[in-house]
Scaffold this motif. Structure first.
Motif, mmCIF file in Angstrom:
data_model
loop_
_atom_site.group_PDB
_atom_site.id
_atom_site.type_symbol
_atom_site.label_atom_id
_atom_site.label_comp_id
_atom_site.label_asym_id
_atom_site.label_seq_id
_atom_site.Cartn_x
_atom_site.Cartn_y
_atom_site.Cartn_z
ATOM 1 N N THR A 302 5.668 -15.761 -5.856
ATOM 2 C CA THR A 302 6.847 -14.944 -5.604
ATOM 3 C C THR A 302 6.543 -14.046 -4.408
ATOM 4 N N LEU A 303 7.575 -13.454 -3.848
ATOM 5 C CA LEU A 303 7.354 -12.519 -2.749
ATOM 6 C C LEU A 303 6.502 -11.347 -3.214
ATOM 7 N N GLU A 304 6.774 -10.864 -4.425
ATOM 8 C CA GLU A 304 6.001 -9.740 -4.954
ATOM 9 C C GLU A 304 4.510 -10.065 -5.013
ATOM 10 N N GLU A 305 4.192 -11.291 -5.419
ATOM 11 C CA GLU A 305 2.778 -11.683 -5.516
ATOM 12 C C GLU A 305 2.127 -11.724 -4.134
ATOM 13 N N ILE A 306 2.853 -12.208 -3.143
ATOM 14 C CA ILE A 306 2.293 -12.251 -1.786
ATOM 15 C C ILE A 306 2.065 -10.849 -1.248
ATOM 16 N N LEU A 307 3.055 -9.982 -1.442
ATOM 17 C CA LEU A 307 2.917 -8.618 -0.932
ATOM 18 C C LEU A 307 1.811 -7.862 -1.656
ATOM 19 N N GLU A 308 1.682 -8.096 -2.947
ATOM 20 C CA GLU A 308 0.651 -7.419 -3.724
ATOM 21 C C GLU A 308 -0.753 -7.853 -3.301
ATOM 22 N N ASN A 309 -0.853 -9.062 -2.781
ATOM 23 C CA ASN A 309 -2.148 -9.603 -2.359
ATOM 24 C C ASN A 309 -2.156 -9.881 -0.856
ATOM 25 N N SER A 310 -1.520 -9.008 -0.103
ATOM 26 C CA SER A 310 -1.302 -9.247 1.324
ATOM 27 C C SER A 310 -2.589 -9.405 2.116
ATOM 28 N N GLU A 311 -3.687 -8.784 1.664
ATOM 29 C CA GLU A 311 -4.931 -8.865 2.434
ATOM 30 C C GLU A 311 -5.438 -10.294 2.564
ATOM 31 N N PHE A 312 -5.101 -11.156 1.599
ATOM 32 C CA PHE A 312 -5.538 -12.553 1.662
ATOM 33 C C PHE A 312 -4.727 -13.360 2.675
ATOM 34 N N TYR A 313 -3.559 -12.861 3.015
ATOM 35 C CA TYR A 313 -2.674 -13.610 3.920
ATOM 36 C C TYR A 313 -2.657 -13.038 5.331
ATOM 37 N N THR A 314 -2.941 -11.748 5.460
ATOM 38 C CA THR A 314 -2.901 -11.126 6.786
ATOM 39 C C THR A 314 -4.163 -10.346 7.118
ATOM 40 N N GLY A 315 -4.986 -10.068 6.129
ATOM 41 C CA GLY A 315 -6.148 -9.223 6.354
ATOM 42 C C GLY A 315 -5.845 -7.752 6.147
ATOM 43 N N SER A 316 -4.576 -7.426 5.874
ATOM 44 C CA SER A 316 -4.178 -6.028 5.680
ATOM 45 C C SER A 316 -3.620 -5.822 4.281
ATOM 46 N N LYS A 317 -4.077 -4.788 3.604
ATOM 47 C CA LYS A 317 -3.608 -4.470 2.266
ATOM 48 C C LYS A 317 -2.383 -3.578 2.351
ATOM 49 N N LEU A 318 -1.341 -3.933 1.592
ATOM 50 C CA LEU A 318 -0.123 -3.116 1.545
ATOM 51 C C LEU A 318 -0.164 -2.158 0.361
ATOM 52 N N TYR A 319 0.403 -1.005 0.550
ATOM 53 C CA TYR A 319 0.503 -0.032 -0.541
ATOM 54 C C TYR A 319 1.966 0.359 -0.724
ATOM 55 N N ASN A 320 2.319 0.688 -1.955
ATOM 56 C CA ASN A 320 3.672 1.150 -2.277
ATOM 57 C C ASN A 320 4.743 0.159 -1.825
ATOM 58 N N TYR A 321 4.459 -1.111 -1.943
ATOM 59 C CA TYR A 321 5.418 -2.110 -1.495
ATOM 60 C C TYR A 321 6.555 -2.275 -2.494
ATOM 61 N N ALA A 322 6.318 -2.002 -3.749
ATOM 62 C CA ALA A 322 7.262 -2.358 -4.806
ATOM 63 C C ALA A 322 8.594 -1.633 -4.663
ATOM 64 N N GLN A 323 8.585 -0.435 -4.082
ATOM 65 C CA GLN A 323 9.808 0.356 -3.990
ATOM 66 C C GLN A 323 10.872 -0.333 -3.148
ATOM 67 N N SER A 324 10.437 -1.140 -2.160
ATOM 68 C CA SER A 324 11.426 -1.710 -1.255
ATOM 69 C C SER A 324 11.475 -3.229 -1.249
ATOM 70 N N VAL A 325 10.653 -3.872 -2.045
ATOM 71 C CA VAL A 325 10.581 -5.314 -1.979
ATOM 72 C C VAL A 325 11.911 -5.987 -2.285
ATOM 73 N N HIS A 326 12.624 -5.503 -3.264
ATOM 74 C CA HIS A 326 13.858 -6.178 -3.650
ATOM 75 C C HIS A 326 15.002 -5.917 -2.670
ATOM 76 N N GLU A 327 14.825 -4.913 -1.803
ATOM 77 C CA GLU A 327 15.868 -4.648 -0.807
ATOM 78 C C GLU A 327 16.033 -5.815 0.152
ATOM 79 N N GLU A 328 14.946 -6.616 0.312
ATOM 80 C CA GLU A 328 15.000 -7.737 1.268
ATOM 81 C C GLU A 328 15.943 -8.826 0.773
ATOM 82 N N PHE A 329 16.246 -8.821 -0.496
ATOM 83 C CA PHE A 329 17.114 -9.852 -1.039
ATOM 84 C C PHE A 329 18.428 -9.246 -1.515
#
Length: 329
Positions: A302-329
């Motif tokens: 899911t998008l949430e899973e990718i954002l929660e584990n962003s360091e594996f996909y981009t090398g950068s860890k995201l914080y506080n992503y959950a507040q705005s994740v659903h706004e994208e949809f």
């Protein structure tokens, strides 16, 4: 080292410290050299046999790998592109297609860069690159020096090579001869691309396999053991070794390269591993990419899973992503 080119043979005489022309060192502004790098974007393994630590990022992000800005926005955009059926989930088939698409994207970029390199190297504009044209660009410090070096090489005169380039010159000359037509002293544009990117051609990919085997296969058995792959002597218990590099290599050997799990990597397995357009290997990479973020272990992302584990996909860890994740949809 002094080199004189006679046909396709290189004569090595002795070492010097810098490139010399008429006995004088020339430093008049650096020349941007075209060489053959160990790192190949979109390949799991470097030319020297090291694992490409950026591979997962390169095949997930594509050309954005070097210029990703807003991580959350970039990952959200990528998620939508990978999710071909728009069901808000990424499955293995969708990720496999994405890996192959991003790999081809890197190839297109490589061809574009190859064209720019050729334009710079083809001094006499004969639509081919001679070894002398390439070598003069590799070892000269500046444009004026390159002109002098190229003139000497073309006249079969001795040219001094800096010690720091000696091994590189030998390596690239061996690769050059492999793609060069018999009796020819130059490479066509397509051959020059194969020379710089052996991963794109079945024939030159085989040469890359042979080079890696030559460097790692200590007992000349034409296959690799896990000990050879982690650069340890036969019989060493690699499972007891805990350093990060060894652990990474051991996992790659057993989980990815050794397809039949018999403890040996043979030529075909190594070639399949190195082939960036292998659908089997793309599928394996897709499973790894999904596994990095598959928190509920359902085999999908899911998008949430990718954002929660962003360091594996981009090398950068995201914080506080959950507040705005659903706004994208």
């Amino acid at each position: 080292m002094i080199v004189r080119m006679i046909g396709t043979e290189t004569i090595h005489v002795f070492l010097v410290v810098v490139v010399l022309v008429d006995g004088k060192s020339m430093h008049m502004g650096k020349l941007e050299r075209e060489t053959v790098e160990d790192h190949i974007v979109g390949m799991k393994m470097e030319r020297d046999g090291d694992v490409n630590k950026n591979y997962h990022h390169e095949v997930f992000l594509g050309r954005e790998v070097t210029k990703i800005g807003d991580t959350r926005a970039a990952l959200t955009k990528i998620f939508k592109n990978v999710d071909a059926n728009s069901d808000s989930l990424i499955d293995e088939a969708e990720m496999t297609d994405w890996v192959l698409t991003k790999t081809r994207e890197h190839f297109l970029e490589a061809r574009s860069n190859n064209k720019l390199a050729i334009e710079k190297l083809d001094v006499n504009k004969d639509n081919e690159i001679s070894w002398n044209e390439f070598l003069s660009n590799l070892i000269a410090e500046n444009a004026q020096e390159r002109e002098e070096v190229l003139k000497r090489l073309n006249n079969n005169e001795e040219v001094h090579v800096p010690p720091e380039f000696e091994e590189k010159v030998q390596q690239v000359h061996e690769s050059w001869i492999r793609v060069q037509d018999i009796g020819k002293k130059s490479l066509t544009y397509e051959q020059f691309f194969d020379f710089r990117h052996p991963e794109t051609s079945s024939d030159t990919l085989q040469f890359l396999v042979e080079d890696i085997l030559h460097d790692m296969d200590m007992d000349d058995s034409n296959d690799l053991t896990v000990q050879e792959y982690v650069a340890m002597p036969p019989g060493v218990d690699v499972d007891s070794m805990k350093d990060e590099w060894t652990v990474e290599r051991r996992k790659e050997f057993r989980n990815v390269i050794d397809l039949n799990k018999d403890g040996l990597v043979v030529v075909d397995e190594l070639k399949a591993y190195l082939d960036p357009l292998s659908h089997t290997m793309a599928g394996q990479e897709a499973r790894q990419l999904i596994g990095f973020g598959d928190s509920n272990e359902d085999g999908r992302l899911t998008l949430e899973e990718i954002l929660e584990n962003s360091e594996f996909y981009t090398g950068s860890k995201l914080y506080n992503y959950a507040q705005s994740v659903h706004e994208e949809f």
